[in-house]
Design a protein around this motif. Sequence first.
Motif, PDB file in Angstrom:
ATOM      1  N   ASP A   1       0.780  -1.073  -0.056  1.00 25.04           N
ATOM      2  CA  ASP A   1       0.043  -0.006  -0.007  1.00 25.04           C
ATOM      3  C   ASP A   1       0.887   1.206   0.028  1.00 25.04           C
ATOM      4  OD1 ASP A   1      -2.456  -1.558  -0.007  1.00 25.04           O
ATOM      5  OD2 ASP A   1      -2.749  -1.352   2.126  1.00 25.04           O
ATOM      6  N   GLY A   2       0.832   2.318  -1.006  1.00 28.00           N
ATOM      7  CA  GLY A   2       1.456   3.335  -1.200  1.00 28.00           C
ATOM      8  C   GLY A   2       2.593   3.316  -1.880  1.00 28.00           C
ATOM      9  N   GLY A   3       2.863   2.158  -2.477  1.00 30.76           N
ATOM     10  CA  GLY A   3       4.063   1.860  -3.507  1.00 30.76           C
ATOM     11  C   GLY A   3       3.724   2.392  -4.584  1.00 30.76           C
ATOM     12  N   TYR A   4       4.679   2.388  -5.411  1.00 30.86           N
ATOM     13  CA  TYR A   4       4.608   3.234  -6.745  1.00 30.86           C
ATOM     14  C   TYR A   4       4.858   2.202  -7.885  1.00 30.86           C
ATOM     15  CZ  TYR A   4       4.367   7.831  -4.647  1.00 30.86           C
ATOM     16  OH  TYR A   4       4.133   9.151  -3.842  1.00 30.86           O
ATOM     17  N   LEU A   5       4.091   2.327  -8.943  1.00 30.91           N
ATOM     18  CA  LEU A   5       4.419   1.733 -10.189  1.00 30.91           C
ATOM     19  C   LEU A   5       4.743   2.694 -11.350  1.00 30.91           C
ATOM     20  CD1 LEU A   5       4.273  -0.637 -12.278  1.00 30.91           C
ATOM     21  CD2 LEU A   5       1.634  -0.088 -12.152  1.00 30.91           C
ATOM     22  N   LEU A   6       5.757   2.617 -12.207  1.00 31.80           N
ATOM     23  CA  LEU A   6       6.063   3.375 -13.449  1.00 31.80           C
ATOM     24  C   LEU A   6       6.033   2.632 -14.341  1.00 31.80           C
ATOM     25  CD1 LEU A   6       9.071   5.640 -13.805  1.00 31.80           C
ATOM     26  CD2 LEU A   6       8.459   4.264 -15.492  1.00 31.80           C
ATOM     27  N   ILE A   7       5.166   3.133 -15.406  1.00 34.43           N
ATOM     28  CA  ILE A   7       4.875   2.411 -16.811  1.00 34.43           C
ATOM     29  C   ILE A   7       5.353   3.330 -17.785  1.00 34.43           C
ATOM     30  CG2 ILE A   7       3.210   0.730 -15.800  1.00 34.43           C
ATOM     31  CD1 ILE A   7       0.931   2.477 -16.961  1.00 34.43           C
ATOM     32  N   THR A   8       5.755   2.616 -18.817  1.00 35.60           N
ATOM     33  CA  THR A   8       5.939   3.598 -20.254  1.00 35.60           C
ATOM     34  C   THR A   8       5.312   2.775 -21.259  1.00 35.60           C
ATOM     35  OG1 THR A   8       7.830   2.476 -21.227  1.00 35.60           O
ATOM     36  CG2 THR A   8       8.259   3.996 -19.385  1.00 35.60           C
ATOM     37  N   GLY A   9       4.670   3.369 -22.257  1.00 36.50           N
ATOM     38  CA  GLY A   9       3.941   2.842 -23.282  1.00 36.50           C
ATOM     39  C   GLY A   9       3.534   3.852 -24.586  1.00 36.50           C
ATOM     40  N   LYS A  10       2.714   3.533 -25.400  1.00 39.21           N
ATOM     41  CA  LYS A  10       2.406   4.125 -26.671  1.00 39.21           C
ATOM     42  C   LYS A  10       0.938   4.572 -26.586  1.00 39.21           C
ATOM     43  CE  LYS A  10       3.634   0.827 -29.300  1.00 39.21           C
ATOM     44  NZ  LYS A  10       3.997  -0.192 -30.199  1.00 39.21           N
ATOM     45  N   ASN A  11       0.615   5.892 -26.812  1.00 34.23           N
ATOM     46  CA  ASN A  11      -0.728   6.391 -26.838  1.00 34.23           C
ATOM     47  C   ASN A  11      -1.209   5.764 -28.155  1.00 34.23           C
ATOM     48  OD1 ASN A  11      -3.065   8.017 -25.825  1.00 34.23           O
ATOM     49  ND2 ASN A  11      -2.445   9.560 -27.354  1.00 34.23           N
ATOM     50  N   HIS A  12      -2.710   5.533 -28.066  1.00 31.69           N
ATOM     51  CA  HIS A  12      -3.485   5.176 -29.024  1.00 31.69           C
ATOM     52  C   HIS A  12      -3.712   6.256 -30.123  1.00 31.69           C
ATOM     53  CE1 HIS A  12      -7.630   6.642 -28.115  1.00 31.69           C
ATOM     54  NE2 HIS A  12      -6.968   7.436 -27.301  1.00 31.69           N
ATOM     55  N   ASN A  13      -3.509   7.558 -30.203  1.00 35.77           N
ATOM     56  CA  ASN A  13      -3.655   8.535 -30.966  1.00 35.77           C
ATOM     57  C   ASN A  13      -2.034   9.077 -30.861  1.00 35.77           C
ATOM     58  OD1 ASN A  13      -6.336   8.260 -31.524  1.00 35.77           O
ATOM     59  ND2 ASN A  13      -7.111   9.532 -29.929  1.00 35.77           N
ATOM     60  N   TYR A  14      -1.543   9.252 -32.000  1.00 32.40           N
ATOM     61  CA  TYR A  14      -0.439   9.844 -32.384  1.00 32.40           C
ATOM     62  C   TYR A  14      -0.614  10.677 -33.726  1.00 32.40           C
ATOM     63  CZ  TYR A  14       1.128   6.011 -35.044  1.00 32.40           C
ATOM     64  OH  TYR A  14       1.376   4.808 -35.815  1.00 32.40           O
ATOM     65  N   LYS A  15       0.456  11.629 -33.701  1.00 34.81           N
ATOM     66  CA  LYS A  15       0.424  12.624 -34.750  1.00 34.81           C
ATOM     67  C   LYS A  15       0.416  11.904 -36.292  1.00 34.81           C
ATOM     68  CE  LYS A  15       1.898  16.648 -32.065  1.00 34.81           C
ATOM     69  NZ  LYS A  15       2.724  17.598 -31.769  1.00 34.81           N
ATOM     70  N   SER A  16      -0.209  12.456 -37.160  1.00 36.73           N
ATOM     71  CA  SER A  16       0.026  11.790 -38.500  1.00 36.73           C
ATOM     72  C   SER A  16       1.227  12.347 -39.162  1.00 36.73           C
ATOM     73  CB  SER A  16      -1.284  12.484 -39.396  1.00 36.73           C
ATOM     74  OG  SER A  16      -1.025  13.700 -39.551  1.00 36.73           O
ATOM     75  N   ASN A  17       1.767  13.146 -38.411  1.00 39.65           N
ATOM     76  CA  ASN A  17       3.421  13.648 -39.387  1.00 39.65           C
ATOM     77  C   ASN A  17       4.338  12.828 -38.488  1.00 39.65           C
ATOM     78  OD1 ASN A  17       2.995  15.326 -37.064  1.00 39.65           O
ATOM     79  ND2 ASN A  17       4.098  16.944 -38.100  1.00 39.65           N
ATOM     80  N   ASP A  18       4.039  11.840 -37.778  1.00 41.02           N
ATOM     81  CA  ASP A  18       5.145  11.492 -36.863  1.00 41.02           C
ATOM     82  C   ASP A  18       5.642  10.211 -37.594  1.00 41.02           C
ATOM     83  OD1 ASP A  18       6.989  10.418 -35.018  1.00 41.02           O
ATOM     84  OD2 ASP A  18       5.620  10.624 -33.214  1.00 41.02           O
ATOM     85  N   ASN A  19       6.677  10.296 -38.650  1.00 37.54           N
ATOM     86  CA  ASN A  19       7.266   9.481 -39.525  1.00 37.54           C
ATOM     87  C   ASN A  19       7.747   8.296 -38.675  1.00 37.54           C
ATOM     88  OD1 ASN A  19       6.191  10.539 -41.883  1.00 37.54           O
ATOM     89  ND2 ASN A  19       7.797  11.970 -42.075  1.00 37.54           N
ATOM     90  N   ARG A  20       8.703   8.716 -37.803  1.00 40.39           N
ATOM     91  CA  ARG A  20       9.338   7.703 -37.075  1.00 40.39           C
ATOM     92  C   ARG A  20       8.556   6.579 -36.327  1.00 40.39           C
ATOM     93  NH1 ARG A  20      13.718  10.239 -33.078  1.00 40.39           N
ATOM     94  NH2 ARG A  20      14.435   7.917 -33.028  1.00 40.39           N
ATOM     95  N   ALA A  21       7.499   7.223 -36.069  1.00 40.36           N
ATOM     96  CA  ALA A  21       6.361   6.282 -35.126  1.00 40.36           C
ATOM     97  C   ALA A  21       5.932   5.518 -36.199  1.00 40.36           C
ATOM     98  CB  ALA A  21       5.361   7.371 -34.493  1.00 40.36           C
TER      99      ALA A  21
END
Length: 217
Positions: A125-145
């Motif tokens: 209880d009170g512990g922390y979780l760090l997560i990283t990920g990818k959002n389901h909406n990203y910019k149409s000009n993000d060519n690298r994505a």
Amino acid sequence: MATLFNKDYVEYWQKKAGELADEEVISFYIDQLGIKEKDVVLDLGCGHGRLFPIISEYSKNVIGIDINFETINTAVKFPYLCLVKGSAEETNTPSGFFDKVIAWALFDAVDQEKALIEQNRILKDGGYLLITGKNHNYKSNDNRAFIAERNARLKKFPNHFTNVEKLIKISDKFGFYVKKGYGFPMRGDGGRMVYFDLLNDKTKYYYEYILILEKKG
């Protein structure tokens, strides 16, 4: 839906690790967890141990979990307390055991709901979780994505997006409260420290994110 981590996937991420954020940048985000010296910290999806030198600056009580024996065998060169074969959905660890859980570059490769339930179970209880990920909406000009997503599809790698706005709203259903959130407009912005505050900025289109969640129950 079970996630398949085959040899090609493992080798791919070992090669890609060098392209991700450097240690100084990763340390900035991990620092937000407030890890204490005596904290028991889980390096979830530890892979070949890339994060161990960073996490061990805060606490020496680091346990690594990975789903693949090949990567665990490469992580043994680091002095983890122990290394466990398990997954984000089923860690094979006791309930209420960890003070902090770090799931770096993992959340887009797992069953996210099951993973959140399991991380809540193993955190104190009170512990922390760090997560990283990818959002389901990203910019149409993000060519690298677009290139990255195309390659993931071609290789048939596990690939799960997150409706981040929804997750923040319903985090309490998984027993969490979102403490901090970072959004990164374009692919690679995380490594360049280009971010915005997900909790106060209503930007809809961005590629990557980091969330820090606190266990409330």
